[in-house]
Scaffold this motif. Sequence first.
Motif, PDB file in Angstrom:
ATOM      1  N   ARG A  74       0.843  -1.208   0.000  1.00  0.00           N
ATOM      2  CA  ARG A  74       0.000   0.000   0.000  1.00  0.00           C
ATOM      3  C   ARG A  74       0.874   1.251   0.000  1.00  0.00           C
ATOM      4  NH1 ARG A  74      -3.557  -2.841   3.962  1.00  0.00           N
ATOM      5  NH2 ARG A  74      -5.277  -3.603   2.706  1.00  0.00           N
ATOM      6  N   LYS A  75       1.924   1.218   0.805  1.00  0.00           N
ATOM      7  CA  LYS A  75       2.848   2.349   0.854  1.00  0.00           C
ATOM      8  C   LYS A  75       3.516   2.542  -0.509  1.00  0.00           C
ATOM      9  CE  LYS A  75       6.805   4.058   3.512  1.00  0.00           C
ATOM     10  NZ  LYS A  75       7.754   3.758   4.609  1.00  0.00           N
ATOM     11  N   ALA A  76       3.882   1.434  -1.162  1.00  0.00           N
ATOM     12  CA  ALA A  76       4.489   1.518  -2.492  1.00  0.00           C
ATOM     13  C   ALA A  76       3.499   2.073  -3.510  1.00  0.00           C
ATOM     14  CB  ALA A  76       4.996   0.149  -2.931  1.00  0.00           C
ATOM     15  N   CYS A  77       2.237   1.643  -3.426  1.00  0.00           N
ATOM     16  CA  CYS A  77       1.210   2.154  -4.342  1.00  0.00           C
ATOM     17  C   CYS A  77       1.032   3.657  -4.163  1.00  0.00           C
ATOM     18  CB  CYS A  77      -0.114   1.426  -4.129  1.00  0.00           C
ATOM     19  SG  CYS A  77      -0.109  -0.283  -4.686  1.00  0.00           S
ATOM     20  N   ASP A  78       0.990   4.101  -2.916  1.00  0.00           N
ATOM     21  CA  ASP A  78       0.865   5.539  -2.642  1.00  0.00           C
ATOM     22  C   ASP A  78       2.063   6.307  -3.196  1.00  0.00           C
ATOM     23  OD1 ASP A  78      -1.529   5.033  -1.352  1.00  0.00           O
ATOM     24  OD2 ASP A  78      -0.670   5.179   0.673  1.00  0.00           O
ATOM     25  N   ALA A  79       3.264   5.778  -2.981  1.00  0.00           N
ATOM     26  CA  ALA A  79       4.478   6.439  -3.473  1.00  0.00           C
ATOM     27  C   ALA A  79       4.500   6.462  -4.998  1.00  0.00           C
ATOM     28  CB  ALA A  79       5.725   5.741  -2.930  1.00  0.00           C
ATOM     29  N   ALA A  80       4.060   5.365  -5.619  1.00  0.00           N
ATOM     30  CA  ALA A  80       4.023   5.302  -7.081  1.00  0.00           C
ATOM     31  C   ALA A  80       3.023   6.308  -7.647  1.00  0.00           C
ATOM     32  CB  ALA A  80       3.678   3.884  -7.540  1.00  0.00           C
ATOM     33  N   GLU A  81       1.866   6.440  -7.003  1.00  0.00           N
ATOM     34  CA  GLU A  81       0.872   7.423  -7.457  1.00  0.00           C
ATOM     35  C   GLU A  81       1.418   8.845  -7.355  1.00  0.00           C
ATOM     36  OE1 GLU A  81      -3.634   5.801  -6.971  1.00  0.00           O
ATOM     37  OE2 GLU A  81      -2.717   6.714  -5.215  1.00  0.00           O
ATOM     38  N   ARG A  82       2.072   9.146  -6.227  1.00  0.00           N
ATOM     39  CA  ARG A  82       2.655  10.498  -6.071  1.00  0.00           C
ATOM     40  C   ARG A  82       3.719  10.734  -7.138  1.00  0.00           C
ATOM     41  NH1 ARG A  82       2.317   8.982  -0.672  1.00  0.00           N
ATOM     42  NH2 ARG A  82       4.514   8.415  -0.601  1.00  0.00           N
TER      43      ARG A  82
END
Length: 87
Positions: A74-82
Motif C-alpha cells: 500500500r505504501k508503495a502504491c501511494d508512493a508510485a501514485e505520487r
Amino acid sequence: MSLQFIGVDPESGQTGSPTVWVDEENADIVAQSYTADEVTRAECIEKNAPGHDKEIPDHETVIRIPAHMVPMLRKACDAAERRAAAL
C-alpha cells in the motif's frame, strides 16, 4: 534507474528478504520476493485473464509476496501514485 526503497520483510531474516521499491523514473513498483511454486504457477496459467495466452511469457514470472507485507505494498502504491503525478 533510481529506486526508492519502501520496505523489506522484517520476518525474513538477513538473506533473501522480500523487498519493495518504487522506480522514480516511471513510478513502477519493483518487488523482490519468493518464486511461486509449480502448483501456484499452474493455477495462474489455468486462471489466466480471458483472451490472454495460457502461458507465462519468458520475460515474466509469478512471485509470492507474504500477506503481512500488504502494508508495504500500500505504501508503495501511494508512493508510485505520487511519483506518477509528478512526472
